[in-house]
Structures are given as C-alpha cells and as structure tokens.
Design a protein around this motif. Structure first.
Motif, PDB file in Angstrom:
ATOM      1  N   ASP A   1     -15.694  76.466  -6.865  1.00 48.72           N
ATOM      2  CA  ASP A   1     -14.482  76.899  -6.188  1.00 48.72           C
ATOM      3  C   ASP A   1     -14.754  78.081  -5.261  1.00 48.72           C
ATOM      4  N   TYR A   6     -20.846  82.622  -9.044  1.00 44.14           N
ATOM      5  CA  TYR A   6     -21.703  81.442  -9.137  1.00 44.14           C
ATOM      6  C   TYR A   6     -22.992  81.621  -8.345  1.00 44.14           C
ATOM      7  N   CYS A  21     -16.784  72.691  -4.843  1.00 43.29           N
ATOM      8  CA  CYS A  21     -15.690  71.784  -5.170  1.00 43.29           C
ATOM      9  C   CYS A  21     -14.987  71.277  -3.909  1.00 43.29           C
ATOM     10  N   ASN A 113     -14.576  70.306  -9.333  1.00 47.51           N
ATOM     11  CA  ASN A 113     -14.661  70.959 -10.639  1.00 47.51           C
ATOM     12  C   ASN A 113     -13.370  70.743 -11.424  1.00 47.51           C
ATOM     13  N   ALA A 116     -13.656  70.852 -15.279  1.00 45.21           N
ATOM     14  CA  ALA A 116     -13.816  72.216 -15.788  1.00 45.21           C
ATOM     15  C   ALA A 116     -12.489  72.971 -15.734  1.00 45.21           C
ATOM     16  N   GLU A 117     -11.744  72.784 -14.663  1.00 41.43           N
ATOM     17  CA  GLU A 117     -10.459  73.468 -14.552  1.00 41.43           C
ATOM     18  C   GLU A 117      -9.460  72.944 -15.581  1.00 41.43           C
TER      19      GLU A 117
END
Length: 172
Positions: A1, A6, A21, A113, A116-117
């Motif tokens: 994101d 990261y 993403c 992502n 993951a979210e």
C-alpha cells in the motif's frame, strides 16, 4: 500500500522483490478522477487496462511480458498533465517499476494486499469499538489473543478446543 516501512524492511531483509498493491493504485487514480476530472479519468482507465492485461497472464508471464506491460503503460501515461497532482501520481507510479508486476511472473504473489487487509480488519474494528487498550500490557494481551484466534481460524481449528492449551503453554 506504499507504506515506507516496507521499503525499510526490504532493505533489512536483502531487498527481496516487493509487490505494490494494485487496488491502492486504482483507487488512487479513481480519486484523482473524482477530484480532477478528465486527467484523472485517463489515468484511471489506463491503470485498469494495464491491471486487466497483467492479470490475464495468470502468474505465468515472463520478464519480457513484464517489460512490455510496463512500457505500454508508460507510453499510455506519457503526456503533459495540467494538474501537478496527476503528474506527481504518475511519476511516483513509474518510479516503482520493479514493484508493479512481481505477481505477473510469481504465482505466490498477489496483485493486491486485500487478503492481508481483510486479516487485520477484525482486530482494528474491535479496537475502535472498545476504545483501544488502556495500557501497554492490555495491548500486548489483546495482540496475543487475536494472534492465537486468527491462527487457529486459518488452521480450521476450534478456538474453544485448542485455545486453552496454547494459552497455558505460552510464554508470559
């Protein structure tokens, strides 16, 4: 994101390839379209077209396919933008060349992502509803309980059956 942590993590772990993403890129372009009109709409259309083309490879693309995707997208986006926001968005997007299409060649990498979210959503909602933890110890306990609960759910194990044993043997 796009979170800068990261990049730091990647450097500290050997600069492994990262996938940015696409849902965030497309939503960002959609926001540009809402706010700035036609220029944002053009960017949004180009990104949706590029994303659809990339997804069509079904993780079986080659490095040459990635190069073609990038150069096609770059060519489509290469124009003079009246809006500095659009120009900056495109510049930042193109600067992430190595992070745009990892999913095209790697079956273990998703284009977004979203999973993951979705995974972090329940604890975030719980924190917002409850007003958060009132102490560092409370935050740690909540974190541990959520981790155990989610891990068991992923393993398709019942929390009531397996949870007590895990919590009784944990450290702390």
């Amino acid at each position: 994101d796009g979170h800068t942590a990261y990049d730091t993590l990647a450097r500290k772990t050997g600069n492994r390839p990262q996938q940015r993403c696409w849902a965030h890129f497309i939503c960002g372009a959609k926001d540009l379209a809402k706010i700035l009109g036609e220029e944002g709409e053009i960017i949004h259309r180009i990104l949706k077209k590029t994303y659809d083309s990339a997804m069509a490879f079904d993780h079986k693309g080659t490095k040459d396919d990635v190069e073609q995707l990038f150069h096609q997208m770059k060519g489509d986006l290469d124009r003079q933008y009246k809006s500095s926001k659009c120009a900056k968005f495109v510049k930042n997007l193109l600067a992430r060349k190595d992070q745009l299409f990892v999913f095209v060649t790697n079956p273990d990498v998703d284009a977004t992502n979203n999973a993951a979210e979705r995974a972090v959503r329940p604890p975030v909602v719980m924190r917002k509803i409850s007003g958060g933890s009132r102490s560092a110890k409370g935050a740690e306990i909540t974190q541990t309980l959520m981790s155990v609960s989610y891990t068991l759910r992923l393993q398709k194990k019942d929390l009531l059956v397996h949870g007590p044993a895990i919590l009784n043997t944990s450290h702390g």
